[in-house]
Design a protein around this motif. Structure first.
Motif, mmCIF file in Angstrom:
data_model
loop_
_atom_site.group_PDB
_atom_site.id
_atom_site.type_symbol
_atom_site.label_atom_id
_atom_site.label_comp_id
_atom_site.label_asym_id
_atom_site.label_seq_id
_atom_site.Cartn_x
_atom_site.Cartn_y
_atom_site.Cartn_z
ATOM 1 N N ALA A 1 33.679 75.853 17.817
ATOM 2 C CA ALA A 1 31.914 74.885 17.585
ATOM 3 C C ALA A 1 32.863 73.930 18.150
ATOM 4 O O ALA A 1 30.922 72.936 17.816
ATOM 5 N N GLN B 1 22.461 77.679 12.339
ATOM 6 C CA GLN B 1 24.212 78.521 11.811
ATOM 7 C C GLN B 1 24.645 78.294 13.734
ATOM 8 O O GLN B 1 24.534 79.440 13.985
ATOM 9 N N SER C 1 32.975 76.327 11.745
ATOM 10 C CA SER C 1 31.961 76.866 13.003
ATOM 11 C C SER C 1 30.873 75.157 12.866
ATOM 12 O O SER C 1 31.617 73.718 12.327
ATOM 13 N N ALA D 1 35.053 81.320 13.214
ATOM 14 C CA ALA D 1 33.660 82.694 12.946
ATOM 15 C C ALA D 1 33.429 82.698 13.106
ATOM 16 O O ALA D 1 33.184 83.527 13.892
ATOM 17 N N ASN E 1 27.672 80.343 21.548
ATOM 18 C CA ASN E 1 28.104 80.723 20.398
ATOM 19 C C ASN E 1 26.920 81.616 20.058
ATOM 20 O O ASN E 1 25.948 81.246 20.436
ATOM 21 N N ARG F 1 24.612 82.669 17.251
ATOM 22 C CA ARG F 1 23.980 81.870 15.738
ATOM 23 C C ARG F 1 22.938 82.438 15.559
ATOM 24 O O ARG F 1 21.688 83.847 15.803
ATOM 25 N N ILE G 1 28.642 79.897 6.895
ATOM 26 C CA ILE G 1 29.476 80.576 7.862
ATOM 27 C C ILE G 1 30.774 80.286 7.667
ATOM 28 O O ILE G 1 31.113 80.323 7.155
ATOM 29 N N PHE H 1 31.936 82.820 20.455
ATOM 30 C CA PHE H 1 32.782 82.419 19.941
ATOM 31 C C PHE H 1 33.768 81.314 20.274
ATOM 32 O O PHE H 1 34.903 81.510 20.020
ATOM 33 N N ALA I 1 27.876 80.123 15.303
ATOM 34 C CA ALA I 1 29.632 79.981 14.900
ATOM 35 C C ALA I 1 30.095 79.966 15.411
ATOM 36 O O ALA I 1 30.356 79.174 16.829
ATOM 37 N N GLY I 2 31.873 79.851 14.792
ATOM 38 C CA GLY I 2 32.872 79.331 15.915
ATOM 39 C C GLY I 2 34.108 80.101 16.300
ATOM 40 O O GLY I 2 34.279 81.496 16.471
#
Length: 232
Positions: free
Chosen positions: A131, A158, A190, A164, A140, A142, A186, A128, A160-161
């Motif tokens: 992003a 997509q 992100s 997130a 990350n 995804r 999300i 994580f 994630a951050g």
């Protein structure tokens, strides 16, 4: 426009994914209010922010198979060649990647950049990291969709951050999807990466603000040219 329409348009719809979170924020706010008026107002502000985060406004999407629209609200953080995630089965050749970074104030509902049939959906656990970092696309957590579009396979990933921790996808492999159609979201910051096949020309620049389902980020066709950029 009637008064009823004006009032209706003043309120942006809330995505149902946000209902449990908004309810939790509101519940905590009420409890805090029993002990402190100041804490109550802080909780009320946070509850309002949570409702704002899960907003899901209507969008007007251009209907043209030559056009690729933004999958997310946010800032264009990357435009250039990159190898798509291995699990998507798109090979090891570089494709054109356009990334859109969403902060905690962006609308986080994700929309399909093109129309077509979803052939693959793959989720991969991971880190994580922030992003905004380029390595977030590789390291990350995804969830990737491959869409068989009129111009070839297009992937929307997509990512994630830092904040997130939950990627939500509402569609399934084998489904048809329309350009600009919602496919997931999300939670809390992100990015979304779009991988485009040969023949696509980017139409956005780094740092540009994009709107999901409306902003044209790329165009297919020999006549398409890269846009000139003016900073003012």
């Amino acid at each position: 426009m009637s008064l009823a329409d004006t009032i209706k348009n003043a309120f942006v719809p809330i995505n149902r994914e946000g209902y449990p979170f908004i309810a939790a924020f509101a519940g905590v706010t009420i409890v805090l209010g029993i002990f402190s008026t100041h804490l109550f107002w802080i909780g009320l502000i946070l509850t309002a922010w949570c409702a704002y985060f899960f907003r899901d406004p209507q969008r007007i999407t251009p209907v043209d198979d030559r056009l690729v629209v933004s999958p997310a609200d946010g800032i264009v953080s990357a435009v250039g060649p990159a190898v798509p995630p291995r699990e998507l089965g798109l090979g090891s050749t570089e494709m054109t990647r356009i990334s859109v970074f969403m902060n905690v104030f962006s609308c986080h509902v994700n929309r399909s950049p093109v129309r077509g049939r979803i052939t693959t959906i793959e989720h991969r656990a991971g880190k994580f990291l922030n992003a905004e970092l380029d390595k977030a696309s590789v390291e990350n957590e995804r969830n990737g969709l491959v869409i068989d579009s009129p111009h070839g396979k297009v992937a929307a990933v997509q990512v994630a951050g830092l904040v997130a921790r939950r990627i939500v996808c509402w569609t399934e492999a084998g489904n048809d999807i329309g350009v600009g159609e919602r496919f997931g979201l999300i939670r809390f910051g992100s990015r979304v990466d779009v991988y485009l096949p040969e023949g696509a020309t980017p139409k956005v620049a780094l740092g540009q603000t994009s709107v999901a389902g409306e902003t044209i980020i790329a165009e297919f066709g020999a006549h398409a040219v890269s846009p000139l950029v003016r900073i003012s």
